[in-house]
Design an enzyme around this catalytic site. Structure first.
Site, short mmCIF file in Angstrom:
data_model
loop_
_atom_site.label_atom_id
_atom_site.label_comp_id
_atom_site.label_asym_id
_atom_site.label_seq_id
_atom_site.Cartn_x
_atom_site.Cartn_y
_atom_site.Cartn_z
N THR A 62 -1.60 8.78 -12.60
CA THR A 62 -2.04 8.00 -11.45
C THR A 62 -2.46 8.96 -10.34
O THR A 62 -2.08 10.13 -10.34
CB THR A 62 -0.92 7.04 -10.99
OG1 THR A 62 -1.43 6.21 -9.94
CG2 THR A 62 0.30 7.77 -10.50
N CYS A 63 -3.26 8.46 -9.40
CA CYS A 63 -3.66 9.24 -8.23
C CYS A 63 -3.86 8.24 -7.09
O CYS A 63 -3.12 7.27 -7.00
CB CYS A 63 -4.91 10.07 -8.52
SG CYS A 63 -6.38 9.12 -8.98
N ARG A 64 -4.84 8.43 -6.24
CA ARG A 64 -5.07 7.50 -5.13
C ARG A 64 -5.95 6.34 -5.59
O ARG A 64 -5.61 5.19 -5.44
CB ARG A 64 -5.72 8.21 -3.94
CG ARG A 64 -5.84 7.32 -2.70
CD ARG A 64 -6.57 8.01 -1.57
NE ARG A 64 -8.01 8.03 -1.77
CZ ARG A 64 -8.84 7.06 -1.42
NH1 ARG A 64 -8.39 5.98 -0.86
NH2 ARG A 64 -10.13 7.16 -1.65
#
Length: 108
Positions: A62-64
């Site tokens: 996951t990231c932003r």
């Protein structure tokens, strides 16, 4: 490994500013390539969670917004990490859907 290993590839300063998904661990994108080449003990000591193995099928990145996880996936695939899943909505989708956010304390 049992359960899902959720890895956030954002930088720590970003996690400190916005928070992170509960139960996620941090492995910043710029460090991924070198990190997965560490042995299990070095990885655990540096990152505080078990090193994912190429054959693991329970690893989710996951990231932003979903852009950095695509880059991370492209870095990991040549190293044999072909089963990694990508959470394309990532932090922004989680937050928009009312998911709880874990606040990360600032580094000293």
């Amino acid at each position: 490994m049992g359960g899902v290993l959720l890895i956030d590839v954002r930088n720590r300063t970003e996690l400190e500013a916005t928070g992170k998904l509960p139960w996620s661990y941090n492995l910043p994108l710029p460090e991924i390539y070198e990190a997965v080449q560490l042995d299990e003990n070095e990885f655990m000591e540096k990152y505080g969670f078990p090193k994912p193995l190429p054959e693991d099928k329970n690893v989710v990145l996951t990231c932003r917004s979903g852009r950095r996880i695509r880059k991370a996936g492209k870095l990991l695939e040549p190293l044999g990490y072909c089963n990694i899943r990508l959470y394309f909505g990532s932090f922004l989708e989680w937050k928009a859907r009312g998911g709880s956010i874990f606040h990360v304390p600032k580094s000293l």
